[in-house]
Design a protein around this motif. Structure first.
Motif, PDB file in Angstrom:
ATOM      1  N   LEU A 219       0.864  -1.125  -0.002  1.00  0.00           N
ATOM      2  CA  LEU A 219      -0.017   0.133  -0.075  1.00  0.00           C
ATOM      3  C   LEU A 219       0.909   1.311   0.051  1.00  0.00           C
ATOM      4  N   LEU A 220       1.876   1.356   0.995  1.00  0.00           N
ATOM      5  CA  LEU A 220       2.675   2.569   0.860  1.00  0.00           C
ATOM      6  C   LEU A 220       3.512   2.636  -0.165  1.00  0.00           C
ATOM      7  N   ALA A 221       3.877   1.658  -1.054  1.00  0.00           N
ATOM      8  CA  ALA A 221       4.581   2.238  -2.214  1.00  0.00           C
ATOM      9  C   ALA A 221       3.659   2.573  -3.427  1.00  0.00           C
ATOM     10  N   LEU A 222       2.422   1.979  -3.427  1.00  0.00           N
ATOM     11  CA  LEU A 222       1.231   2.674  -4.432  1.00  0.00           C
ATOM     12  C   LEU A 222       0.918   4.067  -4.149  1.00  0.00           C
ATOM     13  N   LEU A 223       0.781   4.138  -2.787  1.00  0.00           N
ATOM     14  CA  LEU A 223       0.486   5.470  -2.515  1.00  0.00           C
ATOM     15  C   LEU A 223       1.430   6.668  -2.702  1.00  0.00           C
ATOM     16  N   LEU A 224       2.735   6.227  -2.607  1.00  0.00           N
ATOM     17  CA  LEU A 224       4.148   7.134  -2.975  1.00  0.00           C
ATOM     18  C   LEU A 224       4.145   7.398  -4.295  1.00  0.00           C
ATOM     19  N   VAL A 225       3.858   6.073  -5.268  1.00  0.00           N
ATOM     20  CA  VAL A 225       4.189   6.419  -6.750  1.00  0.00           C
ATOM     21  C   VAL A 225       2.861   7.160  -7.125  1.00  0.00           C
ATOM     22  N   GLY A 226       1.782   6.993  -6.439  1.00  0.00           N
ATOM     23  CA  GLY A 226       0.471   7.709  -6.912  1.00  0.00           C
ATOM     24  C   GLY A 226       0.484   9.154  -6.422  1.00  0.00           C
ATOM     25  N   ALA A 227       1.412   9.318  -5.468  1.00  0.00           N
ATOM     26  CA  ALA A 227       1.556  10.832  -4.960  1.00  0.00           C
ATOM     27  C   ALA A 227       2.659  11.505  -5.957  1.00  0.00           C
ATOM     28  N   ILE A 228       3.481  11.000  -6.331  1.00  0.00           N
ATOM     29  CA  ILE A 228       4.460  11.362  -7.432  1.00  0.00           C
ATOM     30  C   ILE A 228       3.701  11.649  -8.621  1.00  0.00           C
ATOM     31  N   HIS A 229       2.833  10.765  -9.108  1.00  0.00           N
ATOM     32  CA  HIS A 229       2.119  10.800 -10.404  1.00  0.00           C
ATOM     33  C   HIS A 229       1.077  12.207 -10.116  1.00  0.00           C
ATOM     34  N   ILE A 230       0.556  12.303  -9.215  1.00  0.00           N
ATOM     35  CA  ILE A 230      -0.165  13.505  -9.011  1.00  0.00           C
ATOM     36  C   ILE A 230       0.487  14.639  -8.993  1.00  0.00           C
ATOM     37  N   TYR A 231       1.675  14.861  -8.191  1.00  0.00           N
ATOM     38  CA  TYR A 231       2.452  16.043  -7.968  1.00  0.00           C
ATOM     39  C   TYR A 231       3.040  16.559  -9.316  1.00  0.00           C
ATOM     40  N   ILE A 232       3.469  15.483 -10.148  1.00  0.00           N
ATOM     41  CA  ILE A 232       4.053  16.111 -11.241  1.00  0.00           C
ATOM     42  C   ILE A 232       3.160  16.659 -12.520  1.00  0.00           C
ATOM     43  N   ASN A 233       1.795  16.263 -12.196  1.00  0.00           N
ATOM     44  CA  ASN A 233       0.593  17.000 -12.867  1.00  0.00           C
ATOM     45  C   ASN A 233       0.041  18.315 -12.306  1.00  0.00           C
ATOM     46  N   VAL A 234       0.056  18.069 -11.125  1.00  0.00           N
ATOM     47  CA  VAL A 234      -0.294  19.376 -10.226  1.00  0.00           C
ATOM     48  C   VAL A 234       0.658  20.536 -10.456  1.00  0.00           C
ATOM     49  N   MET A 235       1.942  20.395 -10.659  1.00  0.00           N
ATOM     50  CA  MET A 235       3.103  21.357 -10.549  1.00  0.00           C
ATOM     51  C   MET A 235       3.036  21.907 -12.086  1.00  0.00           C
ATOM     52  N   GLN A 236       1.997  21.536 -12.948  1.00  0.00           N
ATOM     53  CA  GLN A 236       1.799  22.249 -14.261  1.00  0.00           C
ATOM     54  C   GLN A 236       1.148  23.651 -14.052  1.00  0.00           C
ATOM     55  N   LEU A 237       0.305  23.598 -12.928  1.00  0.00           N
ATOM     56  CA  LEU A 237      -0.532  24.765 -12.527  1.00  0.00           C
ATOM     57  C   LEU A 237       0.257  26.158 -12.586  1.00  0.00           C
ATOM     58  N   PRO A 238       1.204  26.104 -11.757  1.00  0.00           N
ATOM     59  CA  PRO A 238       1.762  27.463 -11.788  1.00  0.00           C
ATOM     60  C   PRO A 238       2.157  27.914 -13.298  1.00  0.00           C
ATOM     61  N   MET A 239       2.648  27.259 -14.158  1.00  0.00           N
ATOM     62  CA  MET A 239       2.959  27.461 -15.279  1.00  0.00           C
ATOM     63  C   MET A 239       1.849  27.963 -16.097  1.00  0.00           C
ATOM     64  N   VAL A 240       0.674  27.466 -16.023  1.00  0.00           N
ATOM     65  CA  VAL A 240      -0.310  28.024 -16.757  1.00  0.00           C
ATOM     66  C   VAL A 240      -1.024  29.098 -16.121  1.00  0.00           C
ATOM     67  N   LYS A 241      -0.880  29.425 -14.716  1.00  0.00           N
ATOM     68  CA  LYS A 241      -1.327  30.451 -14.167  1.00  0.00           C
ATOM     69  C   LYS A 241      -0.443  31.868 -14.608  1.00  0.00           C
ATOM     70  N   ARG A 242       0.934  31.432 -14.697  1.00  0.00           N
ATOM     71  CA  ARG A 242       1.931  32.644 -14.870  1.00  0.00           C
ATOM     72  C   ARG A 242       1.786  32.897 -16.308  1.00  0.00           C
ATOM     73  N   TYR A 243       1.731  32.133 -17.274  1.00  0.00           N
ATOM     74  CA  TYR A 243       1.899  32.491 -18.882  1.00  0.00           C
ATOM     75  C   TYR A 243       0.269  32.685 -19.370  1.00  0.00           C
TER      76      TYR A 243
END
Length: 245
Positions: A219-243
């Motif tokens: 479970l922990l491994a799945l949650l960590l990979v899922g968190a990384i997967h979500i993170y790299i997509n959510v971190m696209q938001l600042p770029m969209v807001k900036r430009y």
């Protein structure tokens, strides 16, 4: 053409998923019939030792590439022939980048070996040589980082702080020439795309296979990979807001 390619990729994914599901089902049935379960505790010392070996080899490669980069930089400064100058220029930066990649691999491998060894010491309550060697390797990593940053200062005429912030690294990237910045941008996009669409989804499958072998839900491994997967997509938001204000 794009629609046909998308349809073919979808069908390929469906077929692959079907075969994978069938394979997992057959493998699970065979494993259960033979009472096969993987004992992770047996693998831990080997995994940490392999990581440490990769780390030491990468550190040696780091110093080797950076030494060559400095050598070609000296030759570049002294040579008057244009053709040789071009050769030295390419080799100078090429070896610097190879050294940087080797250093990053060494850092990851040695940190992984260190934390695996610490977990083995605390959780399994057994001492191991890998932990002591990991401390030595960490000292070498700090020295390699110092040597890397000094080489960057010599070759690229840019001073990076030992504990650099994202802004420092961005300023460093902006000091590249236009062609090099474009190449880095394209490679960064490829890495992000492959992580999002291939690497991380593949990790879900590997974790499920590992759960099947151990008989425990990771479970922990799945949650960590899922968190990384979500993170790299959510971190696209600042770029969209900036430009796109």
């Amino acid at each position: 053409m794009k629609k046909k390619r998308g349809l073919l990729l979808f069908l390929a994914a469906v077929v692959f998923g079907g075969f994978l599901g069938m394979f997992i089902g057959i493998f699970k049935a065979r494993a259960e019939s033979h009472g096969i379960m993987l004992d992770v505790k047996v693998l831990i010392p080997w995994i940490s030792a392999i990581c440490l070996l990769i780390g030491f080899i990468s550190i040696l490669l780091t110093f080797n590439f950076l030494k060559k980069s400095r050598k070609f930089h000296s030759l570049y400064q002294e040579e008057m022939d244009d053709d040789l100058n071009e050769t030295y220029y390419v080799q100078m930066y090429r070896n610097l980048e190879f050294g940087t990649i080797a250093f990053n691999i060494a850092s990851v491998a040695i940190l992984l070996a260190f934390f695996i060894s610490v977990s083995e010491e605390i959780v399994l309550n057994r001492s191991n040589l890998t932990l002591s060697l990991s401390f030595l390797a960490l000292v070498l990593v700090f020295n390699a980082q110092k040597y890397l940053y000094k080489t960057i200062s010599i070759v690229r005429q840019f001073d990076l702080a030992f504990f650099s912030t994202p802004k420092d690294v961005l300023d460093y990237i902006n000091s590249y020439d236009e062609g090099e910045r474009q190449a880095n941008l394209e490679q960064s996009f490829r890495i992000l795309f492959q992580l999002n669409n291939y690497v991380l989804p593949g990790l879900y499958i590997l974790i499920d296979l590992f759960s099947l072998l151990t008989g425990e839900i990771q479970l922990l491994a799945l949650l960590l990979v899922g968190a990384i997967h979500i993170y790299i997509n959510v971190m696209q938001l600042p770029m969209v807001k900036r430009y796109f204000k």
